[in-house]
Design a protein around this motif. Structure first.
Motif, PDB file in Angstrom:
ATOM      1  N   GLU A 150       2.629  -5.313  -9.254  1.00 57.80           N
ATOM      2  CA  GLU A 150       3.420  -6.529  -9.082  1.00 57.80           C
ATOM      3  C   GLU A 150       4.915  -6.286  -8.949  1.00 57.80           C
ATOM      4  N   LYS A 151       5.403  -5.109  -9.321  1.00 52.93           N
ATOM      5  CA  LYS A 151       6.846  -4.889  -9.286  1.00 52.93           C
ATOM      6  C   LYS A 151       7.401  -4.803  -7.863  1.00 52.93           C
ATOM      7  N   HIS A 152       6.548  -4.560  -6.915  1.00 53.96           N
ATOM      8  CA  HIS A 152       6.969  -4.486  -5.520  1.00 53.96           C
ATOM      9  C   HIS A 152       6.961  -5.889  -4.925  1.00 53.96           C
ATOM     10  N   SER A 153       8.089  -6.316  -4.440  1.00 58.36           N
ATOM     11  CA  SER A 153       8.169  -7.636  -3.801  1.00 58.36           C
ATOM     12  C   SER A 153       7.630  -7.506  -2.388  1.00 58.36           C
ATOM     13  N   VAL A 154       6.344  -7.746  -2.251  1.00 56.61           N
ATOM     14  CA  VAL A 154       5.700  -7.591  -0.954  1.00 56.61           C
ATOM     15  C   VAL A 154       5.383  -8.960  -0.384  1.00 56.61           C
ATOM     16  N   PRO A 155       5.444  -9.087   0.927  1.00 56.42           N
ATOM     17  CA  PRO A 155       5.148 -10.383   1.538  1.00 56.42           C
ATOM     18  C   PRO A 155       3.650 -10.682   1.514  1.00 56.42           C
ATOM     19  N   VAL A 156       3.331 -11.950   1.461  1.00 59.88           N
ATOM     20  CA  VAL A 156       1.944 -12.381   1.610  1.00 59.88           C
ATOM     21  C   VAL A 156       1.648 -12.332   3.104  1.00 59.88           C
ATOM     22  N   ALA A 159      -1.298 -12.510   6.387  1.00 60.72           N
ATOM     23  CA  ALA A 159      -2.620 -12.937   6.834  1.00 60.72           C
ATOM     24  C   ALA A 159      -3.471 -11.683   6.969  1.00 60.72           C
ATOM     25  N   TYR A 160      -4.677 -11.735   6.466  1.00 65.73           N
ATOM     26  CA  TYR A 160      -5.537 -10.557   6.473  1.00 65.73           C
ATOM     27  C   TYR A 160      -6.982 -11.025   6.530  1.00 65.73           C
ATOM     28  N   SER A 161      -7.753 -10.410   7.419  1.00 65.07           N
ATOM     29  CA  SER A 161      -9.167 -10.742   7.456  1.00 65.07           C
ATOM     30  C   SER A 161     -10.040  -9.492   7.368  1.00 65.07           C
ATOM     31  N   LYS A 162      -9.588  -8.392   7.969  1.00 62.85           N
ATOM     32  CA  LYS A 162     -10.354  -7.142   7.919  1.00 62.85           C
ATOM     33  C   LYS A 162      -9.392  -5.973   8.126  1.00 62.85           C
ATOM     34  N   PRO A 163      -9.835  -4.770   7.771  1.00 57.05           N
ATOM     35  CA  PRO A 163      -8.961  -3.611   7.944  1.00 57.05           C
ATOM     36  C   PRO A 163      -8.526  -3.438   9.398  1.00 57.05           C
ATOM     37  N   GLY A 164      -7.294  -3.090   9.546  1.00 59.32           N
ATOM     38  CA  GLY A 164      -6.710  -2.840  10.858  1.00 59.32           C
ATOM     39  C   GLY A 164      -5.536  -1.919  10.637  1.00 59.32           C
ATOM     40  N   GLU A 165      -4.335  -2.445  10.838  1.00 64.14           N
ATOM     41  CA  GLU A 165      -3.128  -1.684  10.543  1.00 64.14           C
ATOM     42  C   GLU A 165      -3.006  -1.467   9.024  1.00 64.14           C
ATOM     43  N   PHE A 166      -3.485  -2.442   8.257  1.00 63.88           N
ATOM     44  CA  PHE A 166      -3.457  -2.377   6.799  1.00 63.88           C
ATOM     45  C   PHE A 166      -4.865  -2.555   6.269  1.00 63.88           C
ATOM     46  N   ILE A 167      -5.057  -2.128   5.040  1.00 62.43           N
ATOM     47  CA  ILE A 167      -6.348  -2.323   4.391  1.00 62.43           C
ATOM     48  C   ILE A 167      -6.112  -2.845   2.979  1.00 62.43           C
ATOM     49  N   VAL A 214       2.820   2.864  -2.484  1.00 65.82           N
ATOM     50  CA  VAL A 214       3.442   1.547  -2.605  1.00 65.82           C
ATOM     51  C   VAL A 214       2.705   0.570  -1.692  1.00 65.82           C
ATOM     52  N   PRO A 215       2.320  -0.586  -2.225  1.00 64.51           N
ATOM     53  CA  PRO A 215       1.680  -1.586  -1.368  1.00 64.51           C
ATOM     54  C   PRO A 215       2.678  -2.142  -0.356  1.00 64.51           C
ATOM     55  N   VAL A 216       2.158  -2.569   0.795  1.00 62.12           N
ATOM     56  CA  VAL A 216       3.028  -3.101   1.853  1.00 62.12           C
ATOM     57  C   VAL A 216       2.876  -4.608   2.028  1.00 62.12           C
ATOM     58  N   GLY A 217       1.922  -5.181   1.337  1.00 62.67           N
ATOM     59  CA  GLY A 217       1.701  -6.613   1.455  1.00 62.67           C
ATOM     60  C   GLY A 217       0.675  -7.065   0.449  1.00 62.67           C
ATOM     61  N   TYR A 218       0.389  -8.360   0.498  1.00 61.54           N
ATOM     62  CA  TYR A 218      -0.590  -8.955  -0.403  1.00 61.54           C
ATOM     63  C   TYR A 218      -1.334 -10.043   0.349  1.00 61.54           C
ATOM     64  N   THR A 219      -2.616 -10.168   0.063  1.00 59.45           N
ATOM     65  CA  THR A 219      -3.401 -11.262   0.609  1.00 59.45           C
ATOM     66  C   THR A 219      -3.991 -12.054  -0.538  1.00 59.45           C
ATOM     67  N   GLY A 257      -6.316 -10.503  -8.039  1.00 59.49           N
ATOM     68  CA  GLY A 257      -5.697  -9.396  -8.770  1.00 59.49           C
ATOM     69  C   GLY A 257      -5.192  -8.282  -7.876  1.00 59.49           C
ATOM     70  N   ILE A 258      -5.332  -7.074  -8.356  1.00 58.03           N
ATOM     71  CA  ILE A 258      -4.805  -5.921  -7.616  1.00 58.03           C
ATOM     72  C   ILE A 258      -5.591  -5.631  -6.355  1.00 58.03           C
ATOM     73  N   THR A 259      -6.801  -6.183  -6.225  1.00 56.02           N
ATOM     74  CA  THR A 259      -7.608  -5.908  -5.033  1.00 56.02           C
ATOM     75  C   THR A 259      -7.065  -6.594  -3.788  1.00 56.02           C
ATOM     76  N   GLY A 260      -6.118  -7.516  -3.948  1.00 57.99           N
ATOM     77  CA  GLY A 260      -5.514  -8.199  -2.811  1.00 57.99           C
ATOM     78  C   GLY A 260      -4.314  -7.473  -2.229  1.00 57.99           C
ATOM     79  N   TYR A 261      -3.894  -6.382  -2.848  1.00 57.50           N
ATOM     80  CA  TYR A 261      -2.740  -5.650  -2.305  1.00 57.50           C
ATOM     81  C   TYR A 261      -3.148  -4.860  -1.078  1.00 57.50           C
TER      82      TYR A 261
END
Length: 130
Positions: free
Chosen positions: A56-62, A64-72, A101-106, A111-115
């Protein structure tokens, strides 16, 4: 910290939480070992909160995410590559020590599984299952 509270804090289910703890990412005690109720697991609050705070300490943007692509999402990485034990534990340790470091959040996962992470999460940080 009782198991249900640890599950809510990290957004992990019972089996996943227990296997991550067995892999060494979270210290735990079984009830009778510490004069606590039988058939219960208790997790060290310090470890659980350290993991939660590291994500949570990383201020990452929310994003849109549906499946792995550029991010997972960590949830998909667990399911498809890392597993729910040593691979996930390695990712948790990497986030805690700052090497990942996470790059975003969905909001799609709890919990942490959305990073969200770059695809390098698989291979360079933790062993992947084929």
């Amino acid at each position: 910290m009782p198991r249900p509270e640890a599950e809510r804090a990290l957004g992990l289910k019972n089996f996943t939480l227990a296997t991550v703890a067995a892999a060494g990412a979270i210290r735990f005690a079984k009830g009778p070992e510490r004069n606590l109720p039988a058939r219960c697991f208790f997790f060290l609050r310090e470890d659980v909160m350290k993991i939660k705070d590291a994500f949570e300490k990383h201020s990452v943007p929310v994003k849109a995410y549906s499946k792995p692509g550029e991010f997972i999402a960590l949830r998909h990485a667990m399911k498809n590559y890392l597993g729910r034990d040593s691979g996930l534990a390695a990712v948790m340790r990497a986030v805690v020590d700052g090497s990942l470091v996470p790059v975003g959040y969905t909001n799609r996962f709890r919990g942490i599984t959305g990073y969200l992470f770059g695809l390098r999460i698989c291979g360079s940080i933790a062993p992947c299952q084929a």
